[in-house]
Write an enzyme that holds these catalytic residues in place. Sequence first.
Site, PDB file in Angstrom:
ATOM      1  N   THR B 111       0.808  -1.218   0.000  1.00 35.03           N
ATOM      2  CA  THR B 111       0.000   0.000   0.000  1.00 35.03           C
ATOM      3  C   THR B 111       0.842   1.269   0.000  1.00 35.03           C
ATOM      4  OG1 THR B 111      -1.680  -1.180   1.228  1.00 35.03           O
ATOM      5  CG2 THR B 111      -1.784   1.190   1.313  1.00 35.03           C
ATOM      6  N   THR B 187       1.887  -4.628   4.491  1.00 31.75           N
ATOM      7  CA  THR B 187       1.875  -4.841   5.939  1.00 31.75           C
ATOM      8  C   THR B 187       1.510  -6.273   6.338  1.00 31.75           C
ATOM      9  OG1 THR B 187      -0.392  -4.014   6.022  1.00 31.75           O
ATOM     10  CG2 THR B 187       1.363  -2.458   6.529  1.00 31.75           C
ATOM     11  N   ASP B 188       0.806  -7.001   5.460  1.00 28.91           N
ATOM     12  CA  ASP B 188       0.282  -8.303   5.887  1.00 28.91           C
ATOM     13  C   ASP B 188       1.375  -9.242   6.406  1.00 28.91           C
ATOM     14  OD1 ASP B 188      -2.244  -7.519   5.352  1.00 28.91           O
ATOM     15  OD2 ASP B 188      -2.697  -9.094   3.889  1.00 28.91           O
ATOM     16  N   LYS B 266       1.511  -8.035  13.377  1.00 23.31           N
ATOM     17  CA  LYS B 266       0.348  -7.261  12.939  1.00 23.31           C
ATOM     18  C   LYS B 266      -0.850  -7.778  13.710  1.00 23.31           C
ATOM     19  CE  LYS B 266      -2.172  -5.584   8.869  1.00 23.31           C
ATOM     20  NZ  LYS B 266      -2.394  -5.676   7.415  1.00 23.31           N
TER      21      LYS B 266
END
Lengths: 638, 444
Positions: B111, B187-188, B266
Amino acid sequence: MMSEGVDYSKIGLLVGLECHQQLATRTKLFCSCKPSLFKGEPKITFVRRLRPTQSELGQVDPAAYFEFKKGVRILYEADNETSCLVEMDEEPPHPLNPEAIEVALTVALMMNAKPVDEIHVMRKTVIDGSNTTGFQRTCVVALNGSIEVEGRTVPIEHISLEEDAARKTGGEGFEIRYRIDRLGIPLIEVTTGPVIRSPREAQRVALAIGRILRATKKVRRGIGTIRQDLNVSIRDGALIEIKGVQELELISKVVEYEAKRQLGLLEIRDELKKRGLVEEEIREEFHDATELFKETGCRVLKRAINQGKKVLAVKLPKFSGLLSREIAPGMRLGREMADRARFWGRVGGIFHTDELPAYGVTEDEVDRLKRLVGAGPEDAVVFVADSLENATDALRAVVERAKEALRGVPEETRAANPDGTTRYMRPRPGAARMYPETDIPPIRIDEEYLQELASKLPELPEEAVKRLMKEYNLNEKLANQLVDSEYLGLFEEIVRVSRRVSPRAVAATLTETFKALRRDGVDVGEVSDEQILEVFRLVDSGRTTKEAIPEIITWLSKHRGRSGEEAVEALGLTVISGDDLRALVDRVLQENAEVVRERGEGAFGFLMGYIMKRFRGRLDAKVVSELLRERLKNIHGE
Amino acid sequence: MGGDDDPLSLPGYKGVALKVLKESGVQAGDLIRISRDGTVYEGVLMPRSEYGDDRHIVIKLKSGYNIGVRVTADTLVEKVGAGVEIAFKPPPPPKQRPNLPRVSIVSTGGTIASRVDYRTGAVRPAISAGDLYSIVPELSDIAVIETEVLFNLFSEDLTPSHWARIAEKVAERIREGVDGVVLTHGTDTMAYTAAALSFALQGLPVPVVLVGAQRSEDRPSSDAALNLIGAVSAAAEAPFAEVVVAMHETVSDVSVAFHRGTKVRKCHTSRRDAFKSVNVKPIARLADGELVMLTEDYRRRDRDRELTLKPNFDPKVALVKFYPGMNPNVIDFYVEEGYRGIVLEGTGLGHVGRSCFPSIKKAIKRGLIVAMASQCIWGRVNMNVYTNGRDLLAMGVIPLEDMLAETALVKLMWALGEADSPEEAKILLKTNIAGEIAARSIYT
């Protein structure tokens, strides 16, 4: 200043309306939060900065970038009842609320508009902080409709659905506060073509649109639930967008003042040209006048200087007398400059020589100031006291506004004040600030669904008026008021269950009584339909009286979530009946024994008035009158 | 002209819609007029989402709104004008200040480094130094930046072989003498990559900062800018020389937290502050332009330290989450498939049901390393408290202390990739290499 009675067709007035109405859906537009507001201290706060981004056409809005560079922080207030992570921009939006789509499509069909085949949700860039995302989600639902207003066809360009913005709760300058409870409440937006030719017509068109919206019975009511934006232009003027007119009655005034403001600005332009001013003469030459005001008697300047701030001045050549000239009621060029200076320079305000000597600034100081900047009798001088950076930005904005004055009317977005005047809000946003909301898939509108909606459209306002007159024997005025009141649905519900209160009295309560309460500052919108219905039920069951309704409604508006029953208890408005009532009547007869003796049954009118006046709201007039007559007859008979 | 020659001229269109558009000779960006059953629409032809149906054409009206118009066989589409050329034009980059620290930004996708091309609808990396400076002009006051696109992948598409390539690229940059490396990342799986780099890059002389965004950078409310400022600031001048993840500390745009690469996870699907240090505090925080260390326990920046690259990961390691009623055949499957290690994500202090015991015994007998982390996320494994735990220990299951299950998976892959023997791998697994095991459990 313009004379009264402007010939609007002669000056080429054109007005377009954008009516925004909150919908009374069960949930918000993009999440399952309840569409309501909260009072009191926020339980959740967070801070954000919004960064101007390039639009899909690769441009950055200069005003937006300026705001950002200044380091503006936004403090958001929230609670868990009225908002969730979606409003906080901490979770992607949920799918578009189908109930809201249905209302918008219903309105579209009522306005003969053509629903789009596929709805695409867009992001409209708004980075003043009113949207946590930095954009407002919006979508066109239908195009090319029309409505009839007093024999004239007014084109409806768009019918759109959008999310309402957060509401500003305070703060100026570097920290602005917004409350996000309102964010995401569904708004329907109806946009007319720019064809309206007079202030009166603008108001009538807005009224007609409002009536159609209310006919869906799915709109929220109360202060701030309907807002009008006006696009106003005159020939040689500019297209001015005026945001946030909340009162219908104000529309014609705002349009009238705006037309006058533009005419006034054109007159100033002509005057400046007559005085031989050319743009190159207006220069960004700022003079430090701090020393000059060191011993001033002006408290504002004195305080600023004591705080180590600077007084900066600029000459506006050939502007003498024009800054304080009233161009429309309460509106002057000097004030427009002050608005700009506040926006771009974050200063509290400006001083200019047209209004001096005053505020403790002496004639001698004005003379010395004029000498300092080299101003002659034809020239004006503007000055501000603030940090060097703010003062410089402020005077730059003043110089820019002065140059625009020579060109005529600058395009800008203005905000409406409650008195019908307007103030500078921001430059008009560029055309390219709309880009797709990629988190929400397009919604297809089926032909069968539209046919189904078309088959059950609500009745149009004119039809409703006729029916109310016929069915409930209301007069035309009352029927019209009811249709305009947002309470039509509730009225029919009350009339269905109420036997003691006549339809006419119900209608009068919902319209005239409520209007009077609003005038007295009662927020009637706080009282729900269920509560109002309960109040009429209490009257019906003899628990209280019709006369007590205004007091009960007032109490309920201040005691959210409480019942009508509780209101009656708290106010001591339970009906006096049975033995209590007989005792009361006997007491009154005793107290007025002389009158009774003298006038016999003829004392009825006087006594009735006396009782009702003393115990208004707690007595059922019919029961009292029966009882009183009986007693008088008895006494007379004795 | 559009049509067959140029697949990008009508992006996303298929079926009836594509046919009608092709026959009309229009392409995305053209101003077109659509006439159907007496209704006329005019607007700029826009790309269509590839998941949209084949019966609608998307146009942008003059007002800026997009709508979808249904196409039937008798729909007429005409070009009425050439569209605007839509392009991302960054403003001129600010002046470089050559005496600032040098920071290398390596992009892997996600992203933070993407923007939608509204003409084609495609997502493209926006990671040239010019793009970055234009998005976040403040960066030019912090460091001299050089950028490189290594991949442009969603982070869930990265594999252990990508970790190796990232480690090699970062080592290359550090050896060229930059003052720090920033890695933009989806980020995952950012925490997995952070752990992998923590093991692969040993003896770091400068910081390596992974950074991502939970809101894409083309939104005014994106968290990308602050995260990038934090990441570049840390790479340029933080006193530590470790692999860290830099993300929002709270939901406010006021501070960035730096989490140790082996201790970060996360923990939220969408919030800005999704990344949390587990069992420890973040090692540093940046607020109001100032970086503050939150611990004394970190490796100091030292330009002269020799970097050792150990970039080998054995992908034959599985992470198996135990749940009530789990079929032990799952463990047997990995054994049959020739896996060399299994990290069990057990319950509580480190348990699995007794029905799994035979399979675990068999796996260990066949030479697999079987280790235990906890699905509780927070806390330390202790297998001495209950019988089941003691039995598992007796079988040879290795308790992994307060190590995160994901870190444990990565570490076992790395240990098996780098060690010469399973015995050596076992020792590596149990030894604290990069802060993944702490002797003390502090109250956080």
